[in-house]
Design a protein around this motif. Structure first.
Motif, short mmCIF file in Angstrom:
data_model
loop_
_atom_site.label_atom_id
_atom_site.label_comp_id
_atom_site.label_asym_id
_atom_site.label_seq_id
_atom_site.Cartn_x
_atom_site.Cartn_y
_atom_site.Cartn_z
N MET A 237 0.85 -1.18 0.00
CA MET A 237 0.00 0.00 0.00
C MET A 237 0.89 1.24 0.00
N VAL A 238 0.34 2.35 -0.48
CA VAL A 238 1.09 3.60 -0.50
C VAL A 238 1.60 3.93 0.90
N LYS A 239 2.61 4.79 0.94
CA LYS A 239 3.20 5.24 2.20
C LYS A 239 3.15 6.76 2.23
N LEU A 240 3.06 7.33 3.42
CA LEU A 240 3.05 8.78 3.57
C LEU A 240 4.35 9.22 4.22
N VAL A 241 4.95 10.27 3.63
CA VAL A 241 6.22 10.81 4.12
C VAL A 241 6.03 12.28 4.45
N LEU A 242 6.39 12.67 5.67
CA LEU A 242 6.38 14.08 6.07
C LEU A 242 7.84 14.51 6.26
N VAL A 243 8.25 15.50 5.49
CA VAL A 243 9.62 15.99 5.56
C VAL A 243 9.64 17.26 6.40
N ASN A 244 10.34 17.20 7.52
CA ASN A 244 10.52 18.32 8.45
C ASN A 244 9.21 18.94 8.94
N PRO A 245 8.22 18.14 9.38
CA PRO A 245 7.00 18.76 9.91
C PRO A 245 7.32 19.61 11.13
N GLN A 246 6.57 20.69 11.31
CA GLN A 246 6.87 21.66 12.37
C GLN A 246 5.80 21.74 13.46
N ILE A 247 4.57 21.34 13.16
CA ILE A 247 3.46 21.58 14.08
C ILE A 247 2.96 20.24 14.65
N PRO A 248 3.18 20.00 15.94
CA PRO A 248 2.83 18.71 16.53
C PRO A 248 1.38 18.25 16.29
N PRO A 249 0.36 19.11 16.50
CA PRO A 249 -1.00 18.62 16.28
C PRO A 249 -1.27 18.16 14.84
N ASN A 250 -0.64 18.79 13.86
CA ASN A 250 -0.81 18.33 12.48
C ASN A 250 -0.27 16.91 12.32
N THR A 251 0.94 16.69 12.82
CA THR A 251 1.54 15.37 12.71
C THR A 251 0.74 14.34 13.50
N GLY A 252 0.23 14.72 14.66
CA GLY A 252 -0.62 13.81 15.45
C GLY A 252 -1.88 13.43 14.71
N ASN A 253 -2.51 14.41 14.07
CA ASN A 253 -3.73 14.11 13.30
C ASN A 253 -3.42 13.21 12.11
N ILE A 254 -2.29 13.46 11.46
CA ILE A 254 -1.88 12.63 10.32
C ILE A 254 -1.58 11.21 10.80
N ALA A 255 -0.93 11.08 11.94
CA ALA A 255 -0.65 9.76 12.49
C ALA A 255 -1.94 9.00 12.75
N ARG A 256 -2.94 9.68 13.26
CA ARG A 256 -4.23 9.04 13.52
C ARG A 256 -4.87 8.58 12.22
N THR A 257 -4.78 9.40 11.16
CA THR A 257 -5.31 9.01 9.85
C THR A 257 -4.56 7.79 9.32
N CYS A 258 -3.24 7.78 9.49
CA CYS A 258 -2.45 6.63 9.05
C CYS A 258 -2.83 5.38 9.83
N ALA A 259 -3.04 5.50 11.13
CA ALA A 259 -3.45 4.35 11.94
C ALA A 259 -4.80 3.81 11.45
N ALA A 260 -5.73 4.71 11.19
CA ALA A 260 -7.07 4.31 10.77
C ALA A 260 -7.09 3.64 9.39
N THR A 261 -6.12 4.00 8.55
CA THR A 261 -6.11 3.48 7.18
C THR A 261 -5.04 2.42 6.94
#
Length: 153
Positions: free
Chosen positions: A1-25
């Protein structure tokens, strides 16, 4: 399956929300440092709620370290940018694709843009809006890739 890559993310809540989306999918999440926060940041943990055990998380200290990993795995590296030349829904996704997004403040570093197989954009018809929130962009891209690959569960 596709993979998601975040390069140098700066804002913790954004990365947390993305992690939750990745967990769900069931999507692997690759974080490329340096990050603008610590992985133990309470805002990061709070945004990801109690789903962190379900996140297939991979951390790479630098772009160079990630590139070595990606090359070992293979697949297309798809950069997302407001200046991308291909509309994200016109691209034909493959299960081996890596969807890559840059930081909230600076976007993708030039070296990662140059490595991209394709530079995609999410269209925004209102010219006064510079970009979407990183977590929103990641969710939009992930679900379009999953829709095309018919892997919505």
């Amino acid at each position: 399956m596709v993979k998601l890559v975040l390069v140098n993310p700066q804002i913790p809540p954004n990365t947390g929300n993305i992690a939750r989306t990745c967990a769900a999918t069931g999507i692997e999440l690759h974080l490329v440092g340096p990050l603008g926060f610590e992985l133990g940041d309470r805002y990061l943990k709070r945004a990801g709620l109690d789903y962190w055990p379900y996140v297939d998380l991979h951390y790479h200290n630098s772009c160079e370290e990630f590139i070595t990993h990606w090359r070992g795995q293979g697949g297309n590296l798809l950069g997302f940018s407001v200046t991308g030349t291909v509309n994200f829904w016109d691209y034909t996704y493959q299960a081996t694709d890596w969807l890559m997004m840059g930081s909230e403040t600076d976007g993708l570093p030039q070296m990662m843009r140059d490595l991209s197989t394709q530079l995609l954009c999410i269209p925004m018809p209102h010219s006064e809006v510079r970009s979407l929130n990183l977590a929103s962009s990641a969710a939009i891209a992930l679900f379009e890739a999953r829709r095309q690959l018919r892997s919505l569960g």
